[in-house]
Design a protein around this motif. Structure first.
Motif, short mmCIF file in Angstrom:
data_model
loop_
_atom_site.label_atom_id
_atom_site.label_comp_id
_atom_site.label_asym_id
_atom_site.label_seq_id
_atom_site.Cartn_x
_atom_site.Cartn_y
_atom_site.Cartn_z
N TYR A 129 0.79 -1.23 -0.09
CA TYR A 129 0.08 0.00 -0.04
C TYR A 129 0.86 1.36 -0.09
N GLU A 130 1.88 1.32 0.90
CA GLU A 130 2.71 2.38 1.03
C GLU A 130 3.53 2.82 -0.22
N ALA A 131 3.71 1.45 -1.14
CA ALA A 131 4.61 1.55 -2.14
C ALA A 131 4.00 2.26 -3.31
N ALA A 132 2.60 1.82 -3.34
CA ALA A 132 1.81 2.51 -4.32
C ALA A 132 1.52 4.16 -4.06
N LEU A 133 1.27 4.43 -2.62
CA LEU A 133 1.26 5.74 -2.09
C LEU A 133 2.37 6.51 -2.45
N ASN A 134 3.41 5.96 -2.14
CA ASN A 134 4.53 6.87 -2.75
C ASN A 134 4.61 7.17 -4.07
N LEU A 135 4.16 6.29 -4.92
CA LEU A 135 4.04 6.67 -6.31
C LEU A 135 3.29 7.80 -6.50
N VAL A 136 2.37 7.90 -5.78
CA VAL A 136 1.16 9.06 -5.95
C VAL A 136 2.13 10.23 -5.33
N LYS A 137 2.64 10.26 -4.40
CA LYS A 137 3.43 11.54 -3.89
C LYS A 137 4.48 11.90 -4.88
N GLY A 139 4.04 11.75 -8.23
CA GLY A 139 3.38 12.35 -9.36
C GLY A 139 3.42 11.20 -10.37
N LYS A 140 3.82 10.04 -10.18
CA LYS A 140 3.67 8.84 -11.15
C LYS A 140 2.29 8.10 -11.11
N ASN A 141 1.36 8.88 -11.74
CA ASN A 141 -0.06 8.40 -11.68
C ASN A 141 -0.19 7.12 -12.58
N LYS A 142 0.35 6.83 -13.61
CA LYS A 142 0.24 5.61 -14.36
C LYS A 142 0.50 4.55 -13.36
N GLU A 143 1.71 4.67 -12.77
CA GLU A 143 2.35 3.35 -11.72
C GLU A 143 1.59 3.48 -10.73
N ALA A 144 1.09 4.69 -10.11
CA ALA A 144 0.27 4.65 -8.89
C ALA A 144 -1.26 3.79 -9.15
N ALA A 145 -1.82 4.08 -10.27
CA ALA A 145 -3.06 3.62 -10.55
C ALA A 145 -2.89 1.87 -10.79
N ALA A 146 -1.82 1.47 -11.39
CA ALA A 146 -1.51 0.10 -11.65
C ALA A 146 -1.39 -0.58 -10.31
N GLY A 147 -0.59 0.04 -9.45
CA GLY A 147 -0.27 -0.39 -8.18
C GLY A 147 -1.59 -0.48 -7.20
N PHE A 148 -2.36 0.54 -7.08
CA PHE A 148 -3.54 0.55 -6.26
C PHE A 148 -4.65 -0.58 -6.80
N ILE A 149 -4.77 -0.59 -8.01
CA ILE A 149 -5.66 -1.71 -8.70
C ILE A 149 -5.08 -3.15 -8.18
#
Length: 245
Positions: A129-137, A139-149
């Motif tokens: 979860y924190e790995a995906a959240l760090n992607l949001v921080k 600004g890597k939205n594409k990777e963050a979306a994939a991570g949270f999904i």
């Protein structure tokens, strides 16, 4: 006889004079015609020159206007980026606080009841979860979306699911994947209506519905915010938008 000769001589003297006068009149007319033609051409050239000068001035004015607009666009773009960053930081901070609260609330219940099936490793769950959240921080939205999904699929019973779905929707929206973002916003709002993110999820859903051309649904989502969460900041925004529709 002498008289006839005299008349003949007189007529011969007059004819050249008349011919000379006739030639002068023709020459004057030709000169006048040439002068008029020259003046007309000169006027046309002057008019054309004035037109070109006016056109050049208009082009220069347009260039200045375009330069001003570009400057304004740059300022607005920067303001929007800063606003999005502040909003992202706010949600990240809110998410961190909520996770601490949720973890503290879930821990006693988990200890009191034995799981019917092997539970996911809490350490891995938190890490992913924190790995995906760090992607949001970042600004890597594409990777963050994939991570949270991926997180929602790997941990279907996680207490982080409301946040994971909300962040997936936000990252997808930033990627302009509006239809998919709407799906995750709706899932957050309807799946966890008591979650602190539910009002903002409905607001995000309304944004998506507006961009997808479904104004009726967008209005309905705003009305839900006002009726369900009247004291939330999202409700104030919803009221403002409803007053303009």
């Amino acid at each position: 006889m002498r008289r006839a000769v005299a008349l003949l001589l007189l007529s011969c003297a007059v004819l050249p004079a008349r011919a000379g006068l006739f030639d002068d009149d023709v020459a004057r007319k030709q000169i006048e015609t040439l002068r008029t033609d020259h003046e007309n051409r000169l006027q046309k050239l002057e008019a054309s020159a004035r037109g070109q000068i006016e056109l050049a001035n208009q082009i220069e004015a347009l260039k200045q206007d375009i330069a001003k607009l570009r400057g304004q666009i740059e300022v607005l773009t920067n303001d929007l980026d800063q606003a999005q960053k502040r909003q992202r930081d706010f949600y990240v901070d809110l998410d961190t606080r909520l996770r601490k609260f949720e973890t503290a609330a879930v821990a006693p219940d988990a200890a009191a009841s034995a799981p019917a099936a092997p539970a996911a490793d809490p350490a891995n769950e938190t890490h992913d979860y924190e790995a995906a959240l760090n992607l949001v921080k970042a600004g890597k939205n594409k990777e963050a979306a994939a991570g949270f999904i991926a997180f929602t699929k790997a941990y279907p019973k996680s207490s982080f699911l409301p946040s994971a779905n909300f962040w997936a929707a936000s990252a997808l929206y930033q990627q302009r994947e509006v239809a998919d973002a709407a799906k995750y916003y709706a899932k957050t709002a309807e799946g966890w209506p008591d979650d602190a993110r539910a009002p903002d999820a409905l607001l995000g859903l309304s944004n998506c519905q507006t961009e997808l051309g479904d104004k009726k649904a967008a209005r309905a989502s705003l009305e839900k915010i006002v009726s369900r969460y009247p004291s939330s900041p999202a409700a104030q925004t919803a009221k403002q938008r409803l007053s303009k529709k």
